[in-house]
Design an enzyme around this catalytic site. Sequence first.
Site, short mmCIF file in Angstrom:
data_model
loop_
_atom_site.label_atom_id
_atom_site.label_comp_id
_atom_site.label_asym_id
_atom_site.label_seq_id
_atom_site.Cartn_x
_atom_site.Cartn_y
_atom_site.Cartn_z
N ASP A 1 0.86 -1.20 0.00
CA ASP A 1 0.00 0.00 0.00
C ASP A 1 0.89 1.25 0.00
O ASP A 1 0.89 2.03 0.96
CB ASP A 1 -0.96 0.01 1.21
CG ASP A 1 -0.23 0.03 2.56
OD1 ASP A 1 -0.84 0.51 3.54
OD2 ASP A 1 0.94 -0.41 2.63
N ASP B 1 7.27 3.69 3.19
CA ASP B 1 8.18 2.56 3.38
C ASP B 1 7.90 1.43 2.40
O ASP B 1 8.80 0.65 2.06
CB ASP B 1 8.17 2.07 4.83
CG ASP B 1 6.78 1.80 5.37
OD1 ASP B 1 5.82 2.42 4.90
OD2 ASP B 1 6.64 0.96 6.27
N ASP B 2 6.65 1.35 1.90
CA ASP B 2 6.37 0.40 0.82
C ASP B 2 7.19 0.76 -0.42
O ASP B 2 7.74 -0.10 -1.10
CB ASP B 2 4.90 0.43 0.44
CG ASP B 2 3.96 0.15 1.58
OD1 ASP B 2 3.76 1.06 2.41
OD2 ASP B 2 3.44 -0.97 1.67
N ASN C 1 -2.50 2.77 3.57
CA ASN C 1 -1.95 4.07 4.00
C ASN C 1 -2.79 5.20 3.44
O ASN C 1 -3.10 6.17 4.13
CB ASN C 1 -0.51 4.22 3.51
CG ASN C 1 0.44 3.34 4.30
OD1 ASN C 1 0.31 3.23 5.50
ND2 ASN C 1 1.36 2.71 3.59
N THR D 1 2.94 -6.05 2.68
CA THR D 1 3.37 -4.93 3.54
C THR D 1 2.25 -3.92 3.75
O THR D 1 2.49 -2.76 4.07
CB THR D 1 4.59 -4.21 2.95
OG1 THR D 1 4.23 -3.68 1.65
CG2 THR D 1 5.77 -5.15 2.80
N ASN E 1 0.90 0.71 17.10
CA ASN E 1 1.24 2.09 16.70
C ASN E 1 0.00 2.86 16.29
O ASN E 1 0.00 4.09 16.26
CB ASN E 1 2.30 2.11 15.58
CG ASN E 1 1.82 1.38 14.32
OD1 ASN E 1 0.71 0.85 14.29
ND2 ASN E 1 2.66 1.36 13.29
N GLU F 1 -1.06 -2.75 15.53
CA GLU F 1 -0.24 -2.14 14.47
C GLU F 1 -1.15 -1.84 13.27
O GLU F 1 -2.13 -2.57 13.03
CB GLU F 1 0.87 -3.16 14.12
CG GLU F 1 1.80 -2.75 13.00
CD GLU F 1 1.19 -3.04 11.65
OE1 GLU F 1 0.43 -4.02 11.52
OE2 GLU F 1 1.40 -2.23 10.73
N PHE F 2 -0.80 -0.86 12.46
CA PHE F 2 -1.73 -0.37 11.44
C PHE F 2 -2.21 -1.45 10.47
O PHE F 2 -3.42 -1.54 10.19
CB PHE F 2 -1.09 0.78 10.63
CG PHE F 2 -1.96 1.25 9.50
CD1 PHE F 2 -1.75 0.79 8.21
CD2 PHE F 2 -3.03 2.09 9.74
CE1 PHE F 2 -2.57 1.19 7.16
CE2 PHE F 2 -3.87 2.49 8.70
CZ PHE F 2 -3.63 2.04 7.41
N ASN F 3 -1.32 -2.24 9.89
CA ASN F 3 -1.73 -3.18 8.84
C ASN F 3 -2.75 -4.19 9.35
O ASN F 3 -3.65 -4.61 8.62
CB ASN F 3 -0.52 -3.92 8.26
CG ASN F 3 0.34 -3.03 7.39
OD1 ASN F 3 -0.16 -2.05 6.83
ND2 ASN F 3 1.62 -3.32 7.30
N HIS G 1 9.71 0.22 8.07
CA HIS G 1 9.02 -1.03 8.40
C HIS G 1 9.03 -2.05 7.25
O HIS G 1 9.49 -3.18 7.41
CB HIS G 1 7.56 -0.74 8.77
CG HIS G 1 7.36 0.25 9.87
ND1 HIS G 1 7.55 -0.04 11.20
CD2 HIS G 1 6.96 1.54 9.82
CE1 HIS G 1 7.28 1.03 11.94
NE2 HIS G 1 6.93 2.01 11.13
N ASP G 2 8.51 -1.65 6.11
CA ASP G 2 8.27 -2.61 5.02
C ASP G 2 9.55 -3.12 4.38
O ASP G 2 9.59 -4.24 3.86
CB ASP G 2 7.38 -1.97 3.94
CG ASP G 2 6.01 -1.62 4.50
OD1 ASP G 2 5.35 -0.74 3.93
OD2 ASP G 2 5.61 -2.21 5.51
#
Length: 314
Positions: A18, A22-23, A47, A132, A166, A172-174, A245-246
């Site tokens: 997405d 970081d993706d 995102n 991711t 987060n 966590e978001f995902n 992150h990703d």
Amino acid sequence: MPTYAGAMAKKKLLLDCDPGLDDALALLLAHSDPDLDLVAVTTVGGNVALDHTTRNALELREFLGFTDVPVAAGAAGPLVRETKNAAEVHGPGGIGDVILPRAKLPVDSRGAVDLIIETLRNSPGEINLVATGPLTNIALALRKEPRIIEWAASFVIMGGSFTRGNTTPAAEFNIYADPEAAAEVFAAGWHVVMVGLDLTLQALVTDAIRERMLALGALGRDLVVPLATFWNDPQDPDWGGQAVHDVCAVAFVSRPDLFSSVPARVEVEVAGQWTAGMTVTDFRSSRPNALVPVTLDVDGFWDYVLERYARAAA
Ligand code: RIB
Ligand code: CA
């Protein structure tokens, strides 16, 4: 294509993402690492909205030059819940203030779910599936074709955590973006490599790393640094830099030696009023469904990532 004795065969991967600051950095690594072969990209709303994540993937494909790789769009939102986004972190367009040339090549007509199934079915045991973003596309692919758990060489996600969230204190978001999808994915019968916040918050773009990124020349100045330094958390007095992150999920495919990992059973909370999206992680379970990277060789990680980026910059 024969592989020669001693030569490391390239590891193939499909990246469901997405983009996302970081993706985008993860796509750059997947494309620039000669030990990796990016065979397909699928996009999901996360995102930012699906039209933005897909536009970003298409523009990155042409800007970075992996124009032979199909890009297919997937789910705009989660299976059952309201769509959430993280535009406050990634900017309204999803890649901060980076502006890329408009893409000329079209999105793949197959759609993300069919591209994931077809790619894995055509090369059983060869493709590392990496996600991711929210896991909606993966859950939908599993519903349509449960055998992808046998066809995937491995399944690696950036998502979850075993200590803190987060997006909420627990999630966590995902995972938070689509807890029902994540629950189905973790229960599918395969082993999920869960690269969570406990690992990825070790991969911070410190001032020293930012300087090394600037040494990449135009690629560093115009793409990598803007992506890697756009977000700065005003609520975090101990801010040590943006976490890539990703990038950690893609790095795990190519360089699992940079990580120390522990098996665990992960259950995803879907009913909790305060804990929805929490990845409840039991390291003592006798029925593990996940491998959880817990420690990163930080210096080795950045040496690896920046050496690969330098190849793209050359
Ligand atoms: O929590 C971090 C994850 O959420 C990363 O994948 C980032 O891109 C966002 O999608
Ligand atoms: Ca992401």
